[in-house]
Scaffold this motif. Structure first.
Motif, mmCIF file in Angstrom:
data_model
loop_
_atom_site.group_PDB
_atom_site.id
_atom_site.type_symbol
_atom_site.label_atom_id
_atom_site.label_comp_id
_atom_site.label_asym_id
_atom_site.label_seq_id
_atom_site.Cartn_x
_atom_site.Cartn_y
_atom_site.Cartn_z
ATOM 1 N N GLU A 31 45.411 38.676 45.717
ATOM 2 C CA GLU A 31 44.475 37.585 45.462
ATOM 3 C C GLU A 31 45.176 36.252 45.678
ATOM 4 O OE1 GLU A 31 42.429 38.309 41.766
ATOM 5 O OE2 GLU A 31 41.551 40.170 42.497
ATOM 6 N N ALA A 32 44.695 35.164 45.051
ATOM 7 C CA ALA A 32 45.160 33.814 45.343
ATOM 8 C C ALA A 32 46.666 33.659 45.149
ATOM 9 C CB ALA A 32 44.417 32.822 44.447
ATOM 10 N N PRO A 33 47.382 33.049 46.114
ATOM 11 C CA PRO A 33 48.841 32.916 46.021
ATOM 12 C C PRO A 33 49.309 32.189 44.763
ATOM 13 C CG PRO A 33 48.115 32.450 48.251
ATOM 14 C CD PRO A 33 46.870 32.578 47.426
ATOM 15 N N PHE A 34 48.593 31.163 44.303
ATOM 16 C CA PHE A 34 49.024 30.399 43.133
ATOM 17 C C PHE A 34 48.927 31.222 41.853
ATOM 18 C CE2 PHE A 34 48.303 27.011 39.849
ATOM 19 C CZ PHE A 34 49.570 26.455 39.931
ATOM 20 N N GLU A 35 48.206 32.321 41.903
ATOM 21 C CA GLU A 35 48.050 33.186 40.732
ATOM 22 C C GLU A 35 49.063 34.329 40.725
ATOM 23 O OE1 GLU A 35 43.903 34.190 40.882
ATOM 24 O OE2 GLU A 35 43.295 32.086 40.767
ATOM 25 N N ASN A 58 38.689 30.496 32.527
ATOM 26 C CA ASN A 58 38.850 29.136 33.044
ATOM 27 C C ASN A 58 40.077 28.420 32.500
ATOM 28 O OD1 ASN A 58 38.072 28.522 30.439
ATOM 29 N ND2 ASN A 58 36.091 27.642 30.975
ATOM 30 N N ASP A 59 40.668 28.927 31.416
ATOM 31 C CA ASP A 59 41.869 28.272 30.890
ATOM 32 C C ASP A 59 43.142 28.748 31.585
ATOM 33 O OD1 ASP A 59 41.959 30.820 29.775
ATOM 34 O OD2 ASP A 59 41.535 30.154 27.736
ATOM 35 N N HIS A 60 43.136 29.991 32.077
ATOM 36 C CA HIS A 60 44.301 30.549 32.769
ATOM 37 C C HIS A 60 43.791 31.494 33.851
ATOM 38 C CE1 HIS A 60 45.963 29.449 28.807
ATOM 39 N NE2 HIS A 60 47.138 29.366 29.397
ATOM 40 N N ARG A 61 43.575 30.999 35.053
ATOM 41 C CA ARG A 61 42.981 31.808 36.117
ATOM 42 C C ARG A 61 43.840 33.012 36.484
ATOM 43 N NH1 ARG A 61 37.723 30.623 35.947
ATOM 44 N NH2 ARG A 61 37.231 28.501 36.618
ATOM 45 N N TRP A 62 45.123 32.962 36.172
ATOM 46 C CA TRP A 62 46.029 34.052 36.545
ATOM 47 C C TRP A 62 46.072 35.152 35.500
ATOM 48 C CZ3 TRP A 62 46.766 28.948 35.992
ATOM 49 C CH2 TRP A 62 47.397 28.502 34.818
#
Length: 306
Positions: A31-35, A58-62
């Protein structure tokens, strides 16, 4: 006879269901690299179908269900999101965010009351260099559906592939008090905020940073009436001190502002893995409909020995 079914959507996920109720999805598509892409278990559900994990809140997408993570690893972040830096707080440092890549499965099967997922992964820094090789095994067991409980056994063996040591840390080892999260990490659903926390010797927020062979977390469900309980337990061989005594790790646990549990690998002190050495850990996660008290937890763990 109750029926366990496994469905593999190749390249994406593996679903395990029991008598038509999905108990878990093991998602391994990146999934998303920043996560900090890595495999995770979500949804995780009780035998009645109540979901007991959250996904990308929404507070911690990862935060994604139940994962194996590393918030601080020799200067890299395989946890996802912002990185904690002493004296500066949390900062967006995408150059520190790494990943865990799926290499292949050695075993994927299900039979009545049992399912097994055995996987090979590579832990990589932000540049994609292989830092560690992992062999992971997830076993789902439904031995007595009438009890309203089933359990996962999560095993991991992480081998340092570098020519230098790997240092597993946490925000607490980096200077933030009572934020020792790293390793196996569970994020509970929003409804579990304010839930009841129990260990063998503590209750509520007092359990943070303490040691116990198990920790239970009970929350009230949204959507349906009732409660669900998760129990996290150390295998007897888990050796936190490095002295061969099997002393359990310190618990990271919160019920405010969200529900989260981690038997931390590095709550107060870094864990150092020399080149070529392997870190092994095994955990049990009990997923139960209803409220479980101390006596219930002790009985379940005694009735389902390692």
């Amino acid at each position: 006879m109750f029926r366990t079914k496994l469905t593999h959507v190749h390249g994406e996920r593996i679903d395990v269901s029991q008598d038509g109720t999905r108990l878990l999805s093991y998602v391994y598509a990146p999934e998303a690299p920043f996560e900090a892409p890595k495999p995770y278990l979500h949804p995780l559900a009780t035998l009645s179908g109540a979901v007991v994990t959250d996904y990308r809140p929404n507070d911690h997408r990862w935060h994604k269900g139940l994962q194996i993570t590393a918030s601080h690893l020799s200067g890299q972040n395989l946890w996802g999101g912002n990185s904690y830096v002493h004296g500066e707080g949390y900062r967006a440092l995408p150059g520190r965010v790494g990943s865990m890549t799926h290499d292949g499965f050695d075993d994927v099967r299900a039979e009545d009351g049992q399912a097994v997922i055995a996987e090979r992964l590579t832990w990589r820094n932000h540049d994609g260099d292989p830092w560690a090789g992992e062999r992971r095994r997830i076993e789902a067991a439904v031995t007595d559906p009438a009890s309203g409980s089933w359990h996962l056994t999560v095993s991991t063996a992480i081998t340092n592939l570098r020519d230098e040591e790997l240092r597993f840390g946490s925000p607490t080892t980096a200077g933030r008090e009572m934020a020792g999260y790293t390793g196996l990490f569970w994020r509970g659903p929003r409804a579990f905020r304010g839930g009841n926390i129990l260990t063998a010797g503590a209750e509520g927020p007092d359990a943070m940073g303490t040691q116990s062979p198990w920790l239970g977390f009970t929350g009230e469900l949204d959507g349906v009436d009732g409660h669900a309980t998760l129990v996290f337990a150390h295998a007897p061989e888990n050796d936190h001190t490095g002295e061969g005594d099997g002393h359990p790790a310190h618990w990271f646990v919160r019920n405010d502002p969200f529900a989260a549990v981690a038997p931390s690998w590095a709550f107060y002190d870094e864990l150092v893995l020399p080149p070529g050495d392997t870190l092994t850990r095994r955990y049990r996660v009990v997923v139960a409909d209803g409220r479980l008290g101390r006596a219930d937890i002790v009985k379940y763990l005694a009735d389902h020995p390692w």
